[in-house]
Design an enzyme around this catalytic site. Structure first.
Site, short mmCIF file in Angstrom:
data_model
loop_
_atom_site.label_atom_id
_atom_site.label_comp_id
_atom_site.label_asym_id
_atom_site.label_seq_id
_atom_site.Cartn_x
_atom_site.Cartn_y
_atom_site.Cartn_z
N ASP A 1 0.84 -1.20 0.00
CA ASP A 1 0.00 0.00 0.00
C ASP A 1 0.88 1.26 0.00
O ASP A 1 2.07 1.21 0.32
CB ASP A 1 -0.87 -0.05 1.26
CG ASP A 1 -1.78 1.16 1.38
OD1 ASP A 1 -2.22 1.68 0.35
OD2 ASP A 1 -2.02 1.58 2.52
N ASP B 1 -0.45 4.97 1.00
CA ASP B 1 -0.75 5.88 2.12
C ASP B 1 -0.60 5.17 3.46
O ASP B 1 -1.21 4.13 3.69
CB ASP B 1 -2.19 6.40 1.98
CG ASP B 1 -2.36 7.30 0.77
OD1 ASP B 1 -1.52 8.20 0.60
OD2 ASP B 1 -3.29 7.08 -0.02
N ASP C 1 -2.50 -0.77 5.83
CA ASP C 1 -2.86 -0.24 7.16
C ASP C 1 -4.36 -0.29 7.42
O ASP C 1 -4.81 0.12 8.49
CB ASP C 1 -2.38 1.21 7.29
CG ASP C 1 -3.02 2.11 6.24
OD1 ASP C 1 -3.02 1.71 5.05
OD2 ASP C 1 -3.54 3.17 6.59
#
Lengths: 174, 174
Positions: free
Chosen positions: B7, B9, B134
């Site tokens: 990922d 961000d 996240d």
């Protein structure tokens, strides 16, 4: 609900027509799609004797105004009732195309949620149940069912179920 | 070669830090990440009493200058020898982020090929062997192994293998 993966260039948008028009403009030629019935499209237009169309495709604007394929909007709209429809477009090769493709899709297909739109490079990372695409490289790594959308650059390709237009897709998938 | 899905961000880029700075600026507050140890981050910052940060996130520029996570560049570089590394970022919610994310990645991680970069909405369409993310919503639909990257908004989340930084990932995956 089955997941349907739909390509953008040469499936929702007539990108080959725009490429051919760009080619004709910069090379002062007048080819139409039918001329390529017995030729390999990309091999032909990439010959050294011709001016390359790549700078035009890389520049801002090329992907902003592509013509939409006949019946694509109505059939895509109706397919939403039966399928979880994702639009997956190879775009990262041309960074200027990213926002243009987003806005093109939002303009013609406002019923496609942003969650169901993917801009990528290598489509072998995508999973789903049915894929409609015009490129063998995308269909051959896909684990689900494949439909090859007829395009000027794939007329020589065999071994895939071929669809020629969106009305054919409607009959097959509805 | 196993496919590793990373990922952007709050994994490669410290987006929460930028969000918190934007929040502090428009609300004349001075919160830091540690303040949220026992709070639900998004719930807190989205309270009606505060000015919304959404217009700042939607505007051009927000995703252009995100800080890069410590050691992410070196570890991502080295992991390429062992894994087929894809960067997959949820981006279509914020159309202005598309090109900014592309250029941010090309700037900090020039060794990631454009073929291995995906901008999408719903990551349940992605297949691979290991995912570092996240957000629970992305990890719970993934069919491979999951690593939860520690972030200010997931401190309350249990049931996933948690990694706190890129050096930990290096030890785990190398």
């Amino acid at each position: 609900m089955k997941r349907l993966i739909v390509d953008m260039d040469d499936v929702l948008a007539d990108t080959s027509q725009a490429i051919l028009e760009a080619f004709n403009t910069i090379n002062h030629t007048n080819y139409n799609k039918e001329y390529f019935r017995n030729k390999v499209f990309y091999e032909f237009i990439n010959q050294a004797q011709f001016e390359s169309i790549r700078p035009m495709i890389e520049a801002k604007g090329f992907f902003a105004d592509l013509p939409v394929m006949a019946d694509a909007v109505q059939v895509m709209h109706d397919l939403q009732a039966k399928y979880d429809v994702f639009v997956v477009s190879a775009a990262t090769e041309f960074p200027n195309s990213l926002e243009e493709k987003y806005h093109w899709l939002a303009n013609y297909f406002p019923f496609i949620h942003w969650k169901n739109f993917v801009l990528c490079g290598d489509k072998s990372i995508i999973k789903g149940d049915i894929m409609i695409d015009d490129h063998e490289k995308n269909l051959k790594t896909f684990e689900g069912e494949s439909l090859l959308f007829d395009a000027v650059h794939n007329w020589h390709l065999e071994g895939y179920q071929r669809v020629h237009n969106w009305k054919e897709i409607e009959l097959l998938l509805n």
